[in-house]
Design a protein around this motif. Sequence first.
Motif, PDB file in Angstrom:
ATOM      1  N   VAL A 289       0.815  -1.215   0.000  1.00  0.00           N
ATOM      2  CA  VAL A 289       0.000   0.000   0.000  1.00  0.00           C
ATOM      3  C   VAL A 289       0.850   1.268   0.000  1.00  0.00           C
ATOM      4  O   VAL A 289       0.481   2.281  -0.612  1.00  0.00           O
ATOM      5  N   VAL A 290       2.009   1.243   0.667  1.00  0.00           N
ATOM      6  CA  VAL A 290       2.882   2.420   0.674  1.00  0.00           C
ATOM      7  C   VAL A 290       3.396   2.703  -0.732  1.00  0.00           C
ATOM      8  O   VAL A 290       3.455   3.857  -1.179  1.00  0.00           O
ATOM      9  N   THR A 291       3.756   1.654  -1.450  1.00  0.00           N
ATOM     10  CA  THR A 291       4.185   1.809  -2.840  1.00  0.00           C
ATOM     11  C   THR A 291       3.075   2.415  -3.687  1.00  0.00           C
ATOM     12  O   THR A 291       3.316   3.322  -4.501  1.00  0.00           O
ATOM     13  N   MET A 292       1.850   1.925  -3.523  1.00  0.00           N
ATOM     14  CA  MET A 292       0.727   2.439  -4.302  1.00  0.00           C
ATOM     15  C   MET A 292       0.475   3.911  -3.985  1.00  0.00           C
ATOM     16  O   MET A 292       0.170   4.712  -4.874  1.00  0.00           O
ATOM     17  N   ALA A 293       0.596   4.278  -2.717  1.00  0.00           N
ATOM     18  CA  ALA A 293       0.382   5.669  -2.313  1.00  0.00           C
ATOM     19  C   ALA A 293       1.427   6.586  -2.932  1.00  0.00           C
ATOM     20  O   ALA A 293       1.113   7.669  -3.437  1.00  0.00           O
ATOM     21  N   MET A 294       2.679   6.162  -2.912  1.00  0.00           N
ATOM     22  CA  MET A 294       3.747   6.981  -3.489  1.00  0.00           C
ATOM     23  C   MET A 294       3.628   7.045  -5.008  1.00  0.00           C
ATOM     24  O   MET A 294       3.932   8.075  -5.622  1.00  0.00           O
ATOM     25  N   THR A 295       3.179   5.951  -5.641  1.00  0.00           N
ATOM     26  CA  THR A 295       3.010   5.944  -7.085  1.00  0.00           C
ATOM     27  C   THR A 295       1.978   6.978  -7.516  1.00  0.00           C
ATOM     28  O   THR A 295       2.169   7.706  -8.502  1.00  0.00           O
ATOM     29  N   SER A 296       0.873   7.066  -6.776  1.00  0.00           N
ATOM     30  CA  SER A 296      -0.163   8.057  -7.088  1.00  0.00           C
ATOM     31  C   SER A 296       0.352   9.482  -6.934  1.00  0.00           C
ATOM     32  O   SER A 296      -0.119  10.399  -7.608  1.00  0.00           O
ATOM     33  N   SER A 297       1.319   9.685  -6.051  1.00  0.00           N
ATOM     34  CA  SER A 297       1.892  11.020  -5.852  1.00  0.00           C
ATOM     35  C   SER A 297       2.929  11.361  -6.909  1.00  0.00           C
ATOM     36  O   SER A 297       3.094  12.526  -7.283  1.00  0.00           O
ATOM     37  N   LEU A 298       3.648  10.352  -7.398  1.00  0.00           N
ATOM     38  CA  LEU A 298       4.713  10.601  -8.361  1.00  0.00           C
ATOM     39  C   LEU A 298       4.193  11.147  -9.687  1.00  0.00           C
ATOM     40  O   LEU A 298       4.845  11.975 -10.322  1.00  0.00           O
ATOM     41  N   MET A 299       3.034  10.664 -10.135  1.00  0.00           N
ATOM     42  CA  MET A 299       2.504  11.106 -11.421  1.00  0.00           C
ATOM     43  C   MET A 299       2.358  12.624 -11.496  1.00  0.00           C
ATOM     44  O   MET A 299       2.909  13.260 -12.393  1.00  0.00           O
ATOM     45  N   PRO A 300       1.606  13.256 -10.568  1.00  0.00           N
ATOM     46  CA  PRO A 300       1.497  14.716 -10.654  1.00  0.00           C
ATOM     47  C   PRO A 300       2.808  15.426 -10.352  1.00  0.00           C
ATOM     48  O   PRO A 300       3.091  16.473 -10.935  1.00  0.00           O
ATOM     49  N   PHE A 301       3.633  14.870  -9.449  1.00  0.00           N
ATOM     50  CA  PHE A 301       4.905  15.521  -9.122  1.00  0.00           C
ATOM     51  C   PHE A 301       5.818  15.558 -10.348  1.00  0.00           C
ATOM     52  O   PHE A 301       6.325  16.619 -10.734  1.00  0.00           O
ATOM     53  N   VAL A 302       6.044  14.399 -10.953  1.00  0.00           N
ATOM     54  CA  VAL A 302       6.911  14.341 -12.135  1.00  0.00           C
ATOM     55  C   VAL A 302       6.298  15.127 -13.281  1.00  0.00           C
ATOM     56  O   VAL A 302       6.977  15.893 -13.972  1.00  0.00           O
ATOM     57  N   GLY A 303       4.979  14.977 -13.485  1.00  0.00           N
ATOM     58  CA  GLY A 303       4.313  15.655 -14.592  1.00  0.00           C
ATOM     59  C   GLY A 303       4.393  17.166 -14.495  1.00  0.00           C
ATOM     60  O   GLY A 303       4.728  17.847 -15.477  1.00  0.00           O
ATOM     61  N   GLN A 304       4.091  17.722 -13.309  1.00  0.00           N
ATOM     62  CA  GLN A 304       4.139  19.183 -13.166  1.00  0.00           C
ATOM     63  C   GLN A 304       5.557  19.712 -13.315  1.00  0.00           C
ATOM     64  O   GLN A 304       5.776  20.766 -13.912  1.00  0.00           O
ATOM     65  N   ASN A 305       6.541  18.998 -12.773  1.00  0.00           N
ATOM     66  CA  ASN A 305       7.920  19.477 -12.878  1.00  0.00           C
ATOM     67  C   ASN A 305       8.439  19.384 -14.308  1.00  0.00           C
ATOM     68  O   ASN A 305       9.166  20.271 -14.774  1.00  0.00           O
ATOM     69  N   LEU A 306       8.054  18.340 -15.039  1.00  0.00           N
ATOM     70  CA  LEU A 306       8.427  18.278 -16.449  1.00  0.00           C
ATOM     71  C   LEU A 306       7.720  19.370 -17.241  1.00  0.00           C
ATOM     72  O   LEU A 306       8.307  19.979 -18.141  1.00  0.00           O
ATOM     73  N   GLY A 307       6.456  19.631 -16.897  1.00  0.00           N
ATOM     74  CA  GLY A 307       5.715  20.692 -17.566  1.00  0.00           C
ATOM     75  C   GLY A 307       6.332  22.050 -17.327  1.00  0.00           C
ATOM     76  O   GLY A 307       6.284  22.932 -18.189  1.00  0.00           O
ATOM     77  N   ALA A 308       6.928  22.236 -16.152  1.00  0.00           N
ATOM     78  CA  ALA A 308       7.585  23.501 -15.822  1.00  0.00           C
ATOM     79  C   ALA A 308       9.048  23.532 -16.272  1.00  0.00           C
ATOM     80  O   ALA A 308       9.759  24.507 -16.009  1.00  0.00           O
ATOM     81  N   GLY A 309       9.512  22.464 -16.920  1.00  0.00           N
ATOM     82  CA  GLY A 309      10.889  22.435 -17.420  1.00  0.00           C
ATOM     83  C   GLY A 309      11.924  22.057 -16.383  1.00  0.00           C
ATOM     84  O   GLY A 309      13.124  22.192 -16.625  1.00  0.00           O
ATOM     85  N   GLN A 310      11.487  21.557 -15.212  1.00  0.00           N
ATOM     86  CA  GLN A 310      12.420  21.202 -14.139  1.00  0.00           C
ATOM     87  C   GLN A 310      12.730  19.695 -14.204  1.00  0.00           C
ATOM     88  O   GLN A 310      12.326  18.910 -13.344  1.00  0.00           O
ATOM     89  N   HIS A 311      13.508  19.318 -15.214  1.00  0.00           N
ATOM     90  CA  HIS A 311      13.756  17.914 -15.495  1.00  0.00           C
ATOM     91  C   HIS A 311      14.565  17.245 -14.390  1.00  0.00           C
ATOM     92  O   HIS A 311      14.288  16.101 -14.012  1.00  0.00           O
ATOM     93  N   LYS A 312      15.576  17.925 -13.878  1.00  0.00           N
ATOM     94  CA  LYS A 312      16.429  17.350 -12.846  1.00  0.00           C
ATOM     95  C   LYS A 312      15.639  17.071 -11.577  1.00  0.00           C
ATOM     96  O   LYS A 312      15.794  16.021 -10.949  1.00  0.00           O
ATOM     97  N   ARG A 313      14.757  18.000 -11.211  1.00  0.00           N
ATOM     98  CA  ARG A 313      13.947  17.830 -10.007  1.00  0.00           C
ATOM     99  C   ARG A 313      12.991  16.640 -10.171  1.00  0.00           C
ATOM    100  O   ARG A 313      12.774  15.871  -9.231  1.00  0.00           O
ATOM    101  N   ALA A 314      12.437  16.482 -11.372  1.00  0.00           N
ATOM    102  CA  ALA A 314      11.532  15.360 -11.624  1.00  0.00           C
ATOM    103  C   ALA A 314      12.255  14.028 -11.433  1.00  0.00           C
ATOM    104  O   ALA A 314      11.729  13.107 -10.794  1.00  0.00           O
TER     105      ALA A 314
END
Length: 471
Positions: A289-314
């Motif tokens: 369940v911890v993995t599933m919870a973090m997976t759901s968080s990674l999508m918007p985190f990586v997506g927003q940072n890539l959208g903002a051009g922050q590739h290293k942070r993603a």
Amino acid sequence: MIDKHGLLSAPIGRVLFNMSFPNLIGILTIYGGSLIDTFFISQLGTDALTAVSFTFPVAVVFASIAIGIGAAVSTNLARLIGAGHHDKAKNFLFDALLLTFLLVSVLVSLGIMAIDPLFTLMGANEKTLPLIHDYMLIWFISAPLLVLLMVGNQGIRATGDTRSPAIIMSVAAIINLVLDPFLIFGIGPFPRLEIQGAAIATLVSWVVSFTVSVYILVFKKQILEMMSLCKLRIKKNWKTLGHIARPAALMNMLNPIANGVILAMLARADQAAVAAYGAGIRLETLFIVVTMAMTSSLMPFVGQNLGAGQHKRAKEGMLLALRFAFVFQSLMYIPILLSGESIAKLFSSDPLVIDWLSFYIQVLPAAYGWLAIVIMFATCLNAYHRPLKSLVINVIRLFGLMLPLAALGMYLGGVKGLLIAIPVTNVIMGIACYIMACRITEHPSVKYTNNNSNGNSGSDSGVTNSADSVI
């Protein structure tokens, strides 16, 4: 653009924790409710538990469609929000939900007509088939609500809000938990509906939760509203959606297909093993369940940072999450191993079911750390707009490794040999996925428009996609 939830600027570890914790509570609640649902059904006998176990792969097919479309919604909305295109995000979400409803409605119609031949093919016998029919008729009717609910919740998560979806899923689990014993066993004024009662309780919980989700999307987040049916706009948004949704949905549908094959293998060896495997699958979801919870968080985190051009942070956020999940799931194996037989006895009084479920709990969680890496990296590939790579990983894991090894294991060691093949597969793929994660770079041809415009200029999706490159 206002970075309300800190996805683009706050410390990575704190952001992922703040997003994952509500997800954890929500997933624990919903899957805890699912386990309790399984517990109540198990009190009806081994036949009822076996019947529900057979339905699991079909239920996961619909969930896989929701996950696939939800992945496309999450990554595209997150990128649009990260780039400041909020009006385009509204258009995209409406069109995505419209496609979801149409697609699932067609599949429900086909599913209702195919109940008996489908489950007979999977190995259901004359004892379990009538029970499956009673359960799945109601479940199919409620399936559109489940899929729309899951996709809508991904739209909420794309804004960086993981708390509201957690509350929504918790409401569903609580309603299901309260209604289950009354409808299954006929407590008080309620009729004894047995396995049908479990399906009706699920239907009611999804109706209420779907209503709450729509309210949040329309009134609180203001990211969903009725749109005119513009053919050109819908066509463009469906094309953008399909770039990720098709391979992501197919990737997730491969899991129930593989589980269906394994269930068929087990059914020809031991019906008690089928019941144990069905309960084990539900337990597995709770164990990771911890993995599933973090997976759901990674999508918007990586997506927003890539959208903002922050590739290293993603990338830093992704690798941090992979390492944490591996260590956590590996350590979790110790208490799981020590309590395996006690957990198994909660789900059945049949000695054979207890033996097989105990073995499942002792063996499969040993590789959950590596499984966590596979799950999270495959999901992050969608955020990187490389869904085909994610699909290939799952095809190799399930059909290139797991099923051939399971068949070999069944031949050499029976049911135990088959079960051992699953963690062996996860170790091999986990190592490969971690190596690929360390090497991943943002595709140079994915363009970002990082401004605060209202979305009236630029490309329709805010990103320009090309064919996937080699990782």
